[in-house]
Design an enzyme around this catalytic site. Structure first.
Site, mmCIF file in Angstrom:
data_model
loop_
_atom_site.group_PDB
_atom_site.id
_atom_site.type_symbol
_atom_site.label_atom_id
_atom_site.label_comp_id
_atom_site.label_asym_id
_atom_site.label_seq_id
_atom_site.Cartn_x
_atom_site.Cartn_y
_atom_site.Cartn_z
ATOM 1 N N GLU A 33 0.830 -1.212 0.000
ATOM 2 C CA GLU A 33 0.000 0.000 0.000
ATOM 3 C C GLU A 33 0.865 1.263 0.000
ATOM 4 O OE1 GLU A 33 -3.868 -1.567 2.539
ATOM 5 O OE2 GLU A 33 -2.083 -0.959 3.649
ATOM 6 N N ASP B 290 -11.387 -6.695 -2.175
ATOM 7 C CA ASP B 290 -12.210 -7.908 -2.045
ATOM 8 C C ASP B 290 -13.568 -7.465 -1.514
ATOM 9 O OD1 ASP B 290 -10.269 -7.726 0.537
ATOM 10 O OD2 ASP B 290 -12.276 -8.328 1.133
HETATM 11 N N1 ADE Z 1 -8.752 -5.164 4.173
HETATM 12 C C1 ADE Z 1 -8.913 -5.625 2.925
HETATM 13 N N2 ADE Z 1 -9.891 -6.536 2.870
HETATM 14 C C2 ADE Z 1 -10.359 -6.684 4.132
HETATM 15 C C3 ADE Z 1 -11.348 -7.473 4.716
HETATM 16 N N3 ADE Z 1 -12.068 -8.328 3.994
HETATM 17 N N4 ADE Z 1 -11.557 -7.364 6.052
HETATM 18 C C4 ADE Z 1 -10.830 -6.499 6.795
HETATM 19 N N5 ADE Z 1 -9.862 -5.736 6.283
HETATM 20 C C5 ADE Z 1 -9.634 -5.796 4.961
#
Ligand code: ADE
Length: 253
Positions: free
Chosen positions: A16, A221
């Site tokens: 990041e 995601d």
């Molecule tokens: N950062 C990226 N994806 C995530 C997720 N599914 N839960 C918590 N933090 C995240």
């Protein structure tokens, strides 16, 4: 605050921070964390990788505010999508941040409270840190019409499409959400657009020091059963898109 004071630029992981950091002026190690002085969009800045989770984020934010005198704290990174209208690659700017895992466990469910408040019946249960009205107005203006990367069919799972930018609630907690049921609950209970693991801790510290905060997250995601697969697959592209927005956002500071 003094305009010459640096901005604090935070990300949780190297993937990041990579797109934000432009080291030029030396490093300092404190509490095992490497702080790099440099510039972002012409402004003095201190860049740091916090590590994952709320405590890491709070520790790092405290050092940025207290030791480096940072005049604002800006977090750039990725998140899991909560609002079903959003897809991988869309970017969320938090106008409200909630720590979804601070509170009381009642009948097997967590009831969120504002951190520091006694999590007991009868106590106000409206958690959240809010971006100031002026900063929000300025950010909306600065980011209007920003060009986000277009998303290939391999990212969307359907046809290629243009990523979009959203403002709203982001929730933070010390769990990676890999669970559709939890995702639905977070949408219902918090009206959240996205979930991540640091932002609301940074906001808590920034507010203590009276400094503004900005949290920008691109969805890697959708916080469901596939998240552990999608997260690593889309982390590079999502981190890059978040950085595009952070670079434009800091221009209002
Ligand atoms: N950062 C990226 N994806 C995530 C997720 N599914 N839960 C918590 N933090 C995240």
């Amino acid at each position: 605050m003094n305009d010459a004071a640096p901005l604090g630029i935070l990300s949780a992981i190297p993937e990041e921070l990579r797109h934000l950091e432009d080291r030029t002026e030396g490093s300092e190690t404190l509490a095992g964390l490497s702080f790099h002085r440099g510039r972002i969009e012409g402004r003095a800045a201190v860049f740091v990788e916090t590590g994952i989770g709320k405590v890491n984020a709070a520790l790092t934010a405290t050092i940025l505010a207290q030791h480096f005198g940072c005049r604002a704290l800006i977090f750039g990174g990725v998140a899991g999508g909560i609002d079903p209208a959003l897809g991988i690659g869309d970017v969320v700017v938090a106008t409200k941040l909630v720590q979804h895992d601070y509170g009381a466990l009642v009948d097997g469910r967590i009831e969120a409270y504002q951190p520091g408040i006694a999590p007991l019946p009868g106590v106000d249960r409206s958690p959240g840190y809010y971006m100031g009205r002026t900063l929000e107005t300025n950010l909306r203006a600065a980011l209007a019409g920003i060009e986000l990367p277009s998303l290939a069919a391999s990212v969307t799972g359907e046809a290629a499409r243009q990523a979009s930018l959203h403002f709203g609630t982001v929730v933070s907690g010390d769990t990676f959400v890999n669970c559709g049921m939890t995702r639905e609950r977070m949408e219902r209970e918090f009206g959240a657009l996205a979930v991540e693991m640091e932002g609301a801790a940074v906001a808590q510290v920034a507010e203590r020091f009276g400094r503004p905060w900005i949290v920008v997250r691109c969805l890697s995601d959708l916080a469901g059963v596939d998240s552990h697969l999608n997260f690593p697959a889309f982390l590079p592209v999502a981190a890059k898109a978040a950085a595009v927005v952070v670079r434009q956002a800091v221009q209002v500071l």
